[in-house]
Design a protein around this motif. Structure first.
Motif, PDB file in Angstrom:
ATOM      1  N   ASP A 297      33.759  44.391  43.204  1.00  0.00           N
ATOM      2  CA  ASP A 297      33.817  43.110  42.506  1.00  0.00           C
ATOM      3  C   ASP A 297      34.885  43.061  41.414  1.00  0.00           C
ATOM      4  O   ASP A 297      35.032  42.034  40.757  1.00  0.00           O
ATOM      5  N   ASP A 298      35.614  44.180  41.191  1.00  0.00           N
ATOM      6  CA  ASP A 298      36.603  44.240  40.117  1.00  0.00           C
ATOM      7  C   ASP A 298      37.997  44.484  40.688  1.00  0.00           C
ATOM      8  O   ASP A 298      38.146  45.096  41.757  1.00  0.00           O
ATOM      9  N   CYS A 299      39.004  44.025  39.951  1.00  0.00           N
ATOM     10  CA  CYS A 299      40.379  44.240  40.408  1.00  0.00           C
ATOM     11  C   CYS A 299      41.311  44.394  39.218  1.00  0.00           C
ATOM     12  O   CYS A 299      40.973  44.046  38.081  1.00  0.00           O
ATOM     13  N   VAL A 300      42.489  44.935  39.503  1.00  0.00           N
ATOM     14  CA  VAL A 300      43.589  45.033  38.543  1.00  0.00           C
ATOM     15  C   VAL A 300      44.821  44.446  39.224  1.00  0.00           C
ATOM     16  O   VAL A 300      45.096  44.764  40.382  1.00  0.00           O
ATOM     17  N   ILE A 301      45.539  43.598  38.524  1.00  0.00           N
ATOM     18  CA  ILE A 301      46.795  43.050  39.037  1.00  0.00           C
ATOM     19  C   ILE A 301      47.926  43.985  38.654  1.00  0.00           C
ATOM     20  O   ILE A 301      48.079  44.345  37.478  1.00  0.00           O
ATOM     21  N   SER A 302      48.708  44.398  39.630  1.00  0.00           N
ATOM     22  CA  SER A 302      49.868  45.241  39.344  1.00  0.00           C
ATOM     23  C   SER A 302      51.154  44.474  39.629  1.00  0.00           C
ATOM     24  O   SER A 302      51.158  43.479  40.352  1.00  0.00           O
ATOM     25  N   LYS A 303      52.234  44.933  39.021  1.00  0.00           N
ATOM     26  CA  LYS A 303      53.578  44.408  39.277  1.00  0.00           C
ATOM     27  C   LYS A 303      53.690  42.910  39.003  1.00  0.00           C
ATOM     28  O   LYS A 303      54.348  42.172  39.731  1.00  0.00           O
ATOM     29  N   GLN A 304      53.046  42.483  37.914  1.00  0.00           N
ATOM     30  CA  GLN A 304      53.163  41.074  37.552  1.00  0.00           C
ATOM     31  C   GLN A 304      54.605  40.696  37.247  1.00  0.00           C
ATOM     32  O   GLN A 304      55.030  39.574  37.494  1.00  0.00           O
ATOM     33  N   ASP A 305      55.359  41.667  36.706  1.00  0.00           N
ATOM     34  CA  ASP A 305      56.749  41.386  36.357  1.00  0.00           C
ATOM     35  C   ASP A 305      57.619  41.130  37.582  1.00  0.00           C
ATOM     36  O   ASP A 305      58.727  40.603  37.463  1.00  0.00           O
ATOM     37  N   GLU A 306      57.147  41.494  38.778  1.00  0.00           N
ATOM     38  CA  GLU A 306      57.918  41.281  39.999  1.00  0.00           C
ATOM     39  C   GLU A 306      57.506  40.020  40.757  1.00  0.00           C
ATOM     40  O   GLU A 306      58.106  39.688  41.778  1.00  0.00           O
ATOM     41  N   ALA A 307      56.453  39.330  40.289  1.00  0.00           N
ATOM     42  CA  ALA A 307      55.916  38.188  41.022  1.00  0.00           C
ATOM     43  C   ALA A 307      56.694  36.920  40.705  1.00  0.00           C
ATOM     44  O   ALA A 307      56.974  36.635  39.541  1.00  0.00           O
ATOM     45  N   GLY A 308      57.020  36.169  41.737  1.00  0.00           N
ATOM     46  CA  GLY A 308      57.666  34.884  41.527  1.00  0.00           C
ATOM     47  C   GLY A 308      56.688  33.813  41.092  1.00  0.00           C
ATOM     48  O   GLY A 308      57.040  32.896  40.355  1.00  0.00           O
ATOM     49  N   SER A 309      55.442  33.899  41.555  1.00  0.00           N
ATOM     50  CA  SER A 309      54.419  32.914  41.223  1.00  0.00           C
ATOM     51  C   SER A 309      53.064  33.593  41.214  1.00  0.00           C
ATOM     52  O   SER A 309      52.768  34.452  42.051  1.00  0.00           O
ATOM     53  N   LEU A 310      52.229  33.226  40.256  1.00  0.00           N
ATOM     54  CA  LEU A 310      50.893  33.793  40.160  1.00  0.00           C
ATOM     55  C   LEU A 310      49.843  32.935  40.854  1.00  0.00           C
ATOM     56  O   LEU A 310      48.707  33.366  41.035  1.00  0.00           O
ATOM     57  N   GLY A 311      50.204  31.715  41.236  1.00  0.00           N
ATOM     58  CA  GLY A 311      49.237  30.793  41.815  1.00  0.00           C
ATOM     59  C   GLY A 311      48.491  31.345  43.022  1.00  0.00           C
ATOM     60  O   GLY A 311      47.253  31.323  43.049  1.00  0.00           O
ATOM     61  N   PRO A 312      49.189  31.853  44.054  1.00  0.00           N
ATOM     62  CA  PRO A 312      48.468  32.370  45.223  1.00  0.00           C
ATOM     63  C   PRO A 312      47.512  33.512  44.897  1.00  0.00           C
ATOM     64  O   PRO A 312      46.418  33.605  45.460  1.00  0.00           O
ATOM     65  N   LEU A 313      47.895  34.390  43.962  1.00  0.00           N
ATOM     66  CA  LEU A 313      47.035  35.508  43.601  1.00  0.00           C
ATOM     67  C   LEU A 313      45.783  35.016  42.873  1.00  0.00           C
ATOM     68  O   LEU A 313      44.660  35.422  43.193  1.00  0.00           O
ATOM     69  N   LEU A 314      45.953  34.144  41.876  1.00  0.00           N
ATOM     70  CA  LEU A 314      44.796  33.617  41.159  1.00  0.00           C
ATOM     71  C   LEU A 314      43.891  32.835  42.096  1.00  0.00           C
ATOM     72  O   LEU A 314      42.658  32.868  41.963  1.00  0.00           O
ATOM     73  N   ASP A 315      44.489  32.126  43.039  1.00  0.00           N
ATOM     74  CA  ASP A 315      43.716  31.382  44.035  1.00  0.00           C
ATOM     75  C   ASP A 315      42.797  32.324  44.813  1.00  0.00           C
ATOM     76  O   ASP A 315      41.613  32.044  45.019  1.00  0.00           O
TER      77      ASP A 315
END
Length: 698
Positions: A297-315
């Motif tokens: 039930d838990d996660c960590v987001i990695s490589k945020q600095d490489e992402a063009g958009s966060l929308g699909p991930l948050l979705d």
């Protein structure tokens, strides 16, 4: 007939003016929102039997014709201006469509967009759209808000996820954070990655720099083999082997974490991944965890600095209900790891817009189920946050899963340990509800006047008046007692000795003394002093409570009392809906008004409780009657409170609940009760499926 202009504070007020002036058959030509409220242009329905007006002879006829032409021309110009002003708000550019387009361009899917926009207010200023949208998105994104709480709790964390997602670096960052807070003597690192050349060595370098031990597990060795060596370590971080989400060995790899100790798996998600890949990673890794008997039930987001958009991930996180612990945004250890607020992530996601947003999700039957589960979880979280006692009501509902022979006993134990709010007590009539074998449970209020969702069944309280009052205050004094009838002389003395506030709902035929004479309360209405009217919602209607009061006494008793009369009037029709009478200590004076309002609202509880009780009996005939009545009374209390409240949180919750039922529904207590029953039954169904690990449903 000429066109008339009406301006009201809201559409209901404006339409009331239209009906009063032009009747029920008035033609509505246009409407718009203004700074003053809502403006409506209307005219009376022309009658085919209406006789023509006689024409004035000569010059008088010309003048009348010219005046009528000028008036019609002016009204046409006003209508044209009104329509021009409305043009920006056409169906092609409504607030809903603007915000829906914004979400799509930011990478959010249609199901999430529909869920977020379900509670869109009728009126929302352009400048408030972004803050409202950020708040709605943030409310659907569970995050770990306190890093120190995670570090202080310790335990065994296992980082899982595909190859190259950043598990090893994240393990080092977490270990460094723990060392900085608690020192090196209570943390250890474990590596199960035996595939990559030098994988153990990379983690060992970090361990040596931090001064902590590092252990390696062979490919076929279970975690249980290392537990003796880890017994004295408060925080253990496991860096697992990276595998593609399509690799059949994922289940075996996760299964190695089970047995001998409580392991908390944490999924690493690459913020730069494609939406389809994220969907596969989350779905397959959670399936593997369930197969191994673990909850992922838990996660960590990695490589945020490489992402063009966060929308699909948050979705994806919202639909699957994953709780976000940390966000990694670089390679530095331990600096580039942070707890990020949900509002911040939502703003970052909305800041990136693309011309073509995502219109659909990868076809998967589980997606709809998970999306519905997430919506239920958000609603349940809001109810827990806003309604006192709602967690206890959920715990009572969970008792439906135990054998019926044990339900009543466990319910009594739950009610005994559940601490009611130390506000006021609404004492319902002791008699049975008409046509039923039970009496309406009592209601508790917190100090702010909020109703508790957990009622107090009457079979658990003593029989005598004084004994009931004393039992209610055993843990401490209450703010007030709202009584269903005039208390006896002994009970009134008990309340007076302890200087407790109370109000009692009585009949208009009750005789009291006023001005040296003895009269009924109904007779004294003319002598009562009117008070400021109060706007209320009454059974789905907008109404006004018109109050009046005067001082009285009871026969030989010298204690001064105040008699109250309340009349509910429908604001639309002006029709009287209900008339009530109360008695209260004279010292209470105007402070009695909120108590009168609460007791007036409680009048709706028996009918709603009967409806919920019968509905639950249809769904689960084997449920113990005491448990069924407790659930029914609690849900009825929540429904009445949501209907009556005009606060923003209640309005938002009403919209969310009605959205569960589909279509356009009136926000009255009966409909809200149906939505709450649907919510509870759907929650239990999802829990029984055992195939979704959604935050807020466990």
């Amino acid at each position: 007939m000429s066109v008339l202009r009406f301006t009201g504070a809201n559409s209901r007020d404006a339409m009331r003016q239209v009906r009063a002036a032009l009747g029920e058959d008035a033609l509505i030509l246009a409407n718009r929102r203004t700074e003053a409220g809502v403006e409506v242009l209307a005219m009376a329905e022309p009658s085919v039997t209406q006789a023509p007006m006689p024409a004035a002879p000569g010059a008088g006829q010309d003048e009348a014709f010219q005046a009528m032409s000028a008036r019609l021309l002016q009204e046409m110009q006003e209508m044209r201006s009104l329509l021009a002003a409305q043009r920006p708000e056409t169906a092609a550019d409504t607030p809903r469509q603007r915000l829906s387009g914004w979400l799509a361009e930011s990478g959010f899917s249609r199901p999430v967009a529909d869920e977020v926009l379900a509670g869109l207010p009728e009126s929302l200023a352009d400048g408030d759209e972004e803050s409202w949208l950020v708040s709605r998105l943030a409310g659907r994104l569970p995050v770990q808000e306190d890093e120190l709480a995670l570090l202080d709790r310790g335990g065994i964390l296992a980082l899982v996820g595909p190859t190259g997602v950043g598990k090893t670096t994240t393990a080092a960052k977490l270990a460094a954070r723990f060392v900085m807070r608690h020192g090196p003597d209570q943390v250890a690192l474990v590596s199960t990655d035996g595939f990559r050349i030098g994988a153990h060595e990379q983690l060992r370098i970090y361990a040596e720099l931090l001064g902590i031990p590092m252990h390696g597990l062979d490919l076929d060795e279970p975690l249980e083999a290392l537990l003796p060596a880890l017994a004295d370590r408060r925080f253990v971080i496991i860096d697992t082997v990276g595998m593609s989400q399509r690799d059949q060995r994922v289940i075996d790899q996760v299964a190695r974490l089970q047995g001998g100790a409580a392991v908390r798996p944490v999924l690493l998600l690459n913020a730069a991944s494609q939406p389809e890949a994220l969907e596969e990673v989350i779905t397959n890794y959670r399936k593997a965890a369930r197969a191994a008997g673990l909850a992922l039930d838990d996660c960590v987001i990695s490589k945020q600095d490489e992402a063009g958009s966060l929308g699909p991930l948050l979705d994806a996180l919202m639909r699957h209900g994953l709780r976000l612990l940390f966000v990694a945004h670089g390679q530095r250890v331990p600096e580039d790891l942070a707890v990020v607020e949900a509002e911040t992530l939502a703003r970052q996601a909305l800041a990136v817009r693309r011309a073509a947003g995502r219109q659909a999700l990868p076809a998967a039957g589980v997606t709809t189920l998970l999306g519905q589960g997430r919506r239920l979880a958000v609603l349940l979280a809001a109810l827990r946050d806003r309604i006192p006692g709602f967690r206890d009501l959920e715990a009572a509902w969970a008792l439906a899963g135990v054998p019926p022979s044990l339900q009543a006993m466990r319910l009594d134990a739950l009610l005994a340990r559940a601490e009611p709010p130390r506000g006021s007590r609404v004492w319902m009539p002791r008699a049975r509800v008409r046509g039923e074998e039970w009496s309406q449970p009592d209601l508790c209020l917190d100090p702010a006047g909020q109703w508790s969702a957990l009622p107090r069944p009457q079979h658990l309280v003593p029989a005598g008046e004084r004994e009931r009052l004393a039992e209610a205050e055993a843990a401490g004094p209450l703010g007030a007692h709202l009584l269903a009838g005039l208390p006896g002389e002994a009970a009134r003395g008990w309340l007076a000795e302890r200087r407790r506030d109370w109000v009692a709902q009585v009949r208009g035929s009750l005789r009291v003394e006023a001005g040296g004479e003895r009269h009924s309360l109904a007779y004294l209405e003319a002598a009562m002093t009117p008070r400021q009217p109060r706007g209320v919602r009454w059974r789905g209607r907008e109404a006004e409570l018109r109050l009046a009061a005067c001082p009285v006494t009871l026969g030989s008793e010298p204690a001064p009392l105040r008699a109250w009369r309340g009349e509910l009037v429908d604001l639309d029709s002006g029709r009287s809906l209900k008339r009530c009478y109360w008695l209260a200590p004279e010292a209470l004076r105007g402070r009695a008004v909120p108590l009168l309002l609460a007791q007036l609202a409680a009048d709706a509880l028996p009918a709603l409780t009967r409806r919920a009780n019968r509905r639950l009996a249809e769904v689960d005939p084997a449920m113990a009657p005491a448990l069924r009545l407790t659930l029914a009374a609690g849900l009825a209390a929540v429904a009445v409170q949501l209907e009556a409240s005009g606060e923003a949180w209640a309005i938002s919750l009403r919209a969310e609940l009605l959205g569960l039922l589909g279509g356009r529904r009136r926000g009255n207590a009966e409909t809200l009760l149906e939505a709450l029953l649907h919510l509870g039954l759907a929650r239990e169904a999802l829990r029984e499926l055992g195939s979704v690990g959604l935050e807020g449903l466990h």
